[in-house]
Design an enzyme around this catalytic site. Structure first.
Site, PDB file in Angstrom:
ATOM      1  CB  CYS A 239     -42.138 -38.806  41.042  1.00 19.60           C
ATOM      2  SG  CYS A 239     -42.527 -38.479  42.778  1.00 19.60           S
TER       3      CYS A 239
ATOM      4  CB  CYS B  53     -43.642 -30.001  38.218  1.00 20.06           C
ATOM      5  SG  CYS B  53     -44.264 -28.644  39.202  1.00 20.06           S
TER       6      CYS B  53
ATOM      7  CB  CYS C  39     -47.909 -33.862  40.570  1.00 19.31           C
ATOM      8  SG  CYS C  39     -46.177 -33.639  40.152  1.00 19.31           S
TER       9      CYS C  39
ATOM     10  CD  GLU D 232     -39.900 -30.976  32.542  1.00 16.23           C
ATOM     11  OE1 GLU D 232     -40.728 -31.599  31.894  1.00 16.23           O
ATOM     12  OE2 GLU D 232     -40.207 -30.126  33.400  1.00 16.23           O
TER      13      GLU D 232
ATOM     14  CB  CYS E 276     -36.954 -25.621  39.596  1.00 18.34           C
ATOM     15  SG  CYS E 276     -38.051 -26.936  40.115  1.00 18.34           S
TER      16      CYS E 276
ATOM     17  CB  CYS F 225     -49.086 -35.723  44.101  1.00 21.40           C
ATOM     18  SG  CYS F 225     -48.025 -35.910  45.538  1.00 21.40           S
TER      19      CYS F 225
HETATM   20  N1  SAH Z   1     -41.755 -34.288  45.718  1.00 17.95           N
HETATM   21  C1  SAH Z   1     -41.442 -33.001  46.227  1.00 17.95           C
HETATM   22  C2  SAH Z   1     -40.814 -32.055  45.245  1.00 17.95           C
HETATM   23  C3  SAH Z   1     -41.365 -32.011  43.854  1.00 17.95           C
HETATM   24  S1  SAH Z   1     -42.909 -31.195  43.620  1.00 17.95           S
HETATM   25  C4  SAH Z   1     -42.696 -32.384  46.840  1.00 17.95           C
HETATM   26  O1  SAH Z   1     -43.730 -33.015  46.822  1.00 17.95           O
HETATM   27  O2  SAH Z   1     -42.604 -31.320  47.408  1.00 17.95           O
HETATM   28  C5  SAH Z   1     -42.591 -29.504  43.884  1.00 17.95           C
HETATM   29  C6  SAH Z   1     -43.820 -28.679  44.176  1.00 17.95           C
HETATM   30  O3  SAH Z   1     -44.604 -28.452  42.996  1.00 17.95           O
HETATM   31  C7  SAH Z   1     -44.742 -29.358  45.159  1.00 17.95           C
HETATM   32  O4  SAH Z   1     -45.246 -28.473  46.084  1.00 17.95           O
HETATM   33  C8  SAH Z   1     -45.787 -29.898  44.235  1.00 17.95           C
HETATM   34  O5  SAH Z   1     -46.917 -30.235  44.946  1.00 17.95           O
HETATM   35  C9  SAH Z   1     -45.949 -28.759  43.260  1.00 17.95           C
HETATM   36  N2  SAH Z   1     -46.677 -29.093  42.024  1.00 17.95           N
HETATM   37  C10 SAH Z   1     -46.778 -30.282  41.421  1.00 17.95           C
HETATM   38  N3  SAH Z   1     -47.555 -30.206  40.332  1.00 17.95           N
HETATM   39  C11 SAH Z   1     -47.943 -28.920  40.225  1.00 17.95           C
HETATM   40  C12 SAH Z   1     -48.751 -28.219  39.299  1.00 17.95           C
HETATM   41  N4  SAH Z   1     -49.302 -28.834  38.263  1.00 17.95           N
HETATM   42  N5  SAH Z   1     -48.950 -26.898  39.507  1.00 17.95           N
HETATM   43  C13 SAH Z   1     -48.369 -26.275  40.552  1.00 17.95           C
HETATM   44  N6  SAH Z   1     -47.595 -26.880  41.454  1.00 17.95           N
HETATM   45  C14 SAH Z   1     -47.373 -28.201  41.297  1.00 17.95           C
END
Ligand code: SAH
Length: 349
Positions: free
Chosen positions: A110, A331, A117, A90, A103, A114
């Protein structure tokens, strides 16, 4: 076969020499691709037919296949692309008053896990190559007929778990004969791989660093982000100090506010204490809820209180606007859905 977008300007020179061509041909090819936006060797009409054929023997060229496209009322466009090996990724285009920002995805899936996410719903299958990241930008620019001025590496994947390819990507899009996107307009976001943050400090490029912090203490961060068990908040702070000292650049700390988890006043105070003395600011992010995870967005009232407390404690804070709320905004959501459909919805494996 090698994708031509995988070559940085310097690598393309080496590859040209390797196939018995002159150095300046690399510059010509680079300009055709990135400044004149052609997508086939046949269009490069200042190159001889022989050279064009030779390039075709050595390199693949061509944009990504657009599998799906969702357009939001606010102008945000979410793309689902298919890679040469069939992998789905994406990219999200956001329209800001200061420009158009893409983006970009850095890995197929991944492994950071987390809890909140959607990207982590699908484990990492492989790293993307630099050219596959570059191609996300080229394809969106071609599809919209507009230049992209800003890039955030915040799509699926952990960019610092794919360091070399991500750096090649940054160098290619930043190169004056490449897409010439200003380094200050490029942001890499990491969940906090400390060794790589320190390496990035020596990269000699003015691109930005953002950290997905999301918690004010180890207890909460351990719950939300498994990486915190490897690199604690204290260690992360040391690496950030090091990075800031070496680069003199300000760091963004991303903080998603989750209802009842990390959005109370006490958390704002702990966060302020953590940031004190660091050249950093907090970017508060509205949570895009992911059905599978059960976390909820903080109510506006909590967000305002949290923000006011940080400001009272003299911490710089900004609030991210929500984009594409009416489409699969979070994301990795669109991809998770699609891959789920492909494999009979067993996307939790
Ligand atoms: N792995 C990297 C980049 C990808 S995530 C990182 O962790 O920074 C990019 C951003 O989107 C991160 O800050 C992540 O925590 C956030 N993110 C992930 N899922 C999300 C969600 N459901 N709503 C809002 N932000 C989210």
């Amino acid at each position: 076969m090698k994708l031509i977008y995988d070559d940085t300007q310097e690598q393309l020179i080496l590859d040209m020499i390797a196939i018995g061509e002159k150095k300046f041909r690399a510059t010509q090819v680079f300009e055709w691709i990135y400044q004149k936006n052609v997508t086939s060797f046949d269009e490069m009409n200042n190159l001889s037919l022989v050279l064009r054929e030779r390039l075709k023997e050595h390199f693949d060229i061509g944009l990504l296949k657009i599998k799906e496209k969702q357009v939001s009322k606010d102008g945000t466009i979410k793309y689902l692309f298919e890679l040469r090996d069939g992998g789905l990724i994406e990219s999200v285009l956001m329209i800001h008053d200061y420009g158009r920002s893409l983006c970009v995805t850095s890995q197929l899936g991944c492994n950071m896990g987390c809890r909140f996410c959607a990207s982590g719903l699908l484990k990492k299958q492989r790293n993307l190559t630099s050219g596959e990241m570059v191609n996300q930008i080229l394809t969106v620019m071609a599809d919209t007929s507009e230049r992209i001025s800003h890039v955030v590496v915040m799509g699926t994947g952990e960019p610092f778990d794919n360091y070399d390819e991500v750096m090649n990507f940054v160098h290619t899009i930043n190169h004056p004969k490449g897409l010439a996107i200003g380094a200050r307009h490029i942001t890499i976001s990491t969940c906090g791989l400390c060794d790589m943050i320190e390496l990035y400090a020596h990269e000699g490029i003015q691109s930005n660093l953002a950290i997905s912090l999301h918690a004010p203490n180890d207890e909460i961060r351990n719950e939300l982000m498994p990486i915190n068990k490897k690199y604690s908040l204290d260690q992360l702070r040391e690496s950030l100090k090091y990075y800031i000292e070496k680069t003199n650049r300000r760091v963004t700390l991303e903080y998603i506010l989750l209802k009842g988890v990390n959005d109370e006043l006490i958390h704002a105070r702990q966060l302020a204490h953590y940031i004190r003395g660091l050249n950093a600011y907090v970017n508060l992010i509205p949570y895009n809820s992911v059905d599978e995870h059960g976390y909820q967005q903080s109510p506006m009232e909590n967000v305002e209180k949290f923000k006011a407390e940080l400001l009272r404690l003299k911490i710089n804070v900004t609030q991210r606007k929500e984009h594409g709320r009416d489409i699969d905004g979070a994301c990795g959501q669109l991809r998770a859905k699609k891959v789920g459909e492909q494999y009979g919805n067993s996307n939790q494996k």
